[in-house]
Scaffold this motif. Structure first.
Motif, PDB file in Angstrom:
ATOM      1  N   VAL A  10      33.409  -0.791  46.248  1.00 56.74           N
ATOM      2  CA  VAL A  10      32.301  -0.228  45.479  1.00 56.74           C
ATOM      3  C   VAL A  10      32.815   0.873  44.556  1.00 56.74           C
ATOM      4  CG1 VAL A  10      30.166   1.107  45.665  1.00 56.74           C
ATOM      5  CG2 VAL A  10      30.530  -0.883  47.136  1.00 56.74           C
ATOM      6  N   ASP A  11      33.715   1.711  45.081  1.00 55.29           N
ATOM      7  CA  ASP A  11      34.303   2.774  44.266  1.00 55.29           C
ATOM      8  C   ASP A  11      35.116   2.190  43.113  1.00 55.29           C
ATOM      9  OD1 ASP A  11      35.064   5.458  43.597  1.00 55.29           O
ATOM     10  OD2 ASP A  11      37.025   5.032  44.507  1.00 55.29           O
ATOM     11  N   LEU A  12      35.877   1.151  43.383  1.00 52.84           N
ATOM     12  CA  LEU A  12      36.678   0.496  42.346  1.00 52.84           C
ATOM     13  C   LEU A  12      35.792  -0.129  41.272  1.00 52.84           C
ATOM     14  CD1 LEU A  12      39.527  -0.330  41.443  1.00 52.84           C
ATOM     15  CD2 LEU A  12      39.245  -2.388  42.803  1.00 52.84           C
ATOM     16  N   ALA A  13      34.709  -0.779  41.692  1.00 55.43           N
ATOM     17  CA  ALA A  13      33.794  -1.391  40.725  1.00 55.43           C
ATOM     18  C   ALA A  13      33.112  -0.333  39.866  1.00 55.43           C
ATOM     19  CB  ALA A  13      32.746  -2.219  41.464  1.00 55.43           C
ATOM     20  N   ALA A  14      32.741   0.794  40.460  1.00 56.87           N
ATOM     21  CA  ALA A  14      32.100   1.871  39.688  1.00 56.87           C
ATOM     22  C   ALA A  14      33.078   2.469  38.688  1.00 56.87           C
ATOM     23  CB  ALA A  14      31.577   2.942  40.637  1.00 56.87           C
ATOM     24  N   ARG A  15      34.323   2.644  39.104  1.00 62.25           N
ATOM     25  CA  ARG A  15      35.327   3.191  38.191  1.00 62.25           C
ATOM     26  C   ARG A  15      35.610   2.234  37.040  1.00 62.25           C
ATOM     27  NH1 ARG A  15      40.660   4.472  40.941  1.00 62.25           N
ATOM     28  NH2 ARG A  15      39.345   4.013  42.715  1.00 62.25           N
ATOM     29  N   LEU A  16      35.663   0.934  37.336  1.00 58.72           N
ATOM     30  CA  LEU A  16      35.885  -0.062  36.292  1.00 58.72           C
ATOM     31  C   LEU A  16      34.731  -0.083  35.305  1.00 58.72           C
ATOM     32  CD1 LEU A  16      37.637  -2.377  35.216  1.00 58.72           C
ATOM     33  CD2 LEU A  16      36.351  -3.909  36.696  1.00 58.72           C
ATOM     34  N   GLU A  17      33.517  -0.006  35.799  1.00 58.23           N
ATOM     35  CA  GLU A  17      32.331   0.019  34.925  1.00 58.23           C
ATOM     36  C   GLU A  17      32.341   1.254  34.030  1.00 58.23           C
ATOM     37  OE1 GLU A  17      28.981  -1.100  33.028  1.00 58.23           O
ATOM     38  OE2 GLU A  17      29.969  -2.335  34.543  1.00 58.23           O
ATOM     39  N   ARG A  18      32.776   2.372  34.565  1.00 57.36           N
ATOM     40  CA  ARG A  18      32.807   3.612  33.783  1.00 57.36           C
ATOM     41  C   ARG A  18      33.928   3.585  32.754  1.00 57.36           C
ATOM     42  NH1 ARG A  18      33.559   7.307  37.805  1.00 57.36           N
ATOM     43  NH2 ARG A  18      35.781   6.947  37.594  1.00 57.36           N
ATOM     44  N   ASP A  19      35.102   3.054  33.122  1.00 52.27           N
ATOM     45  CA  ASP A  19      36.245   3.060  32.218  1.00 52.27           C
ATOM     46  C   ASP A  19      36.133   2.040  31.091  1.00 52.27           C
ATOM     47  OD1 ASP A  19      37.406   5.057  33.682  1.00 52.27           O
ATOM     48  OD2 ASP A  19      38.771   3.736  34.776  1.00 52.27           O
ATOM     49  N   ASP A  20      35.702   0.830  31.415  1.00 55.98           N
ATOM     50  CA  ASP A  20      35.639  -0.235  30.411  1.00 55.98           C
ATOM     51  C   ASP A  20      34.434  -1.129  30.681  1.00 55.98           C
ATOM     52  OD1 ASP A  20      36.187  -1.975  28.378  1.00 55.98           O
ATOM     53  OD2 ASP A  20      38.195  -2.514  29.058  1.00 55.98           O
ATOM     54  N   PRO A  21      33.241  -0.723  30.212  1.00 52.68           N
ATOM     55  CA  PRO A  21      32.031  -1.491  30.525  1.00 52.68           C
ATOM     56  C   PRO A  21      32.059  -2.922  29.992  1.00 52.68           C
ATOM     57  CG  PRO A  21      31.482   0.524  29.318  1.00 52.68           C
ATOM     58  CD  PRO A  21      32.958   0.467  29.448  1.00 52.68           C
TER      59      PRO A  21
END
Length: 94
Positions: A10-21
């Motif tokens: 979940v943390d990885l998915a949130a970081r990915l969404e924030r970095d490169d939507p």
């Protein structure tokens, strides 16, 4: 019941969404898209303009156009580096 690895995912998915939507949306929809580090449209455009100015400056002997073309080429080349957005880490302190 949540597994311990679920929190990391979940943390990885949130970081990915924030970095490169854009990449995250494409990954979620199943349509591949290049990550931001590998999109070079701006770099190619800047390099094309630089080469056009350089050619125009040489065709019509105009030093200002040649200089502007060289400066833009110097700006465009670092844009091709995929690691340019990552912060540089200094030497470790002991």
């Amino acid at each position: 019941m949540r597994q311990p690895d679920d929190e990391h995912l979940v943390d990885l998915a949130a970081r990915l969404e924030r970095d490169d939507p854009r990449f995250a949306r494409a990954l979620g929809s199943g349509r591949p898209a290049r990550p931001r580090e590998y999109r070079r449209t701006g770099a190619w455009g800047t390099l094309a303009v630089a080469l056009a100015l350089l050619a125009a400056g040489m065709a019509a002997p105009e030093g200002l156009l040649v200089a502007l073309g060289l400066v833009l080429a110097g700006i465009a080349v670092p844009l091709f580096d995929p690691q340019r957005d990552r912060p540089q880490r200094g030497p470790r302190r002991r």
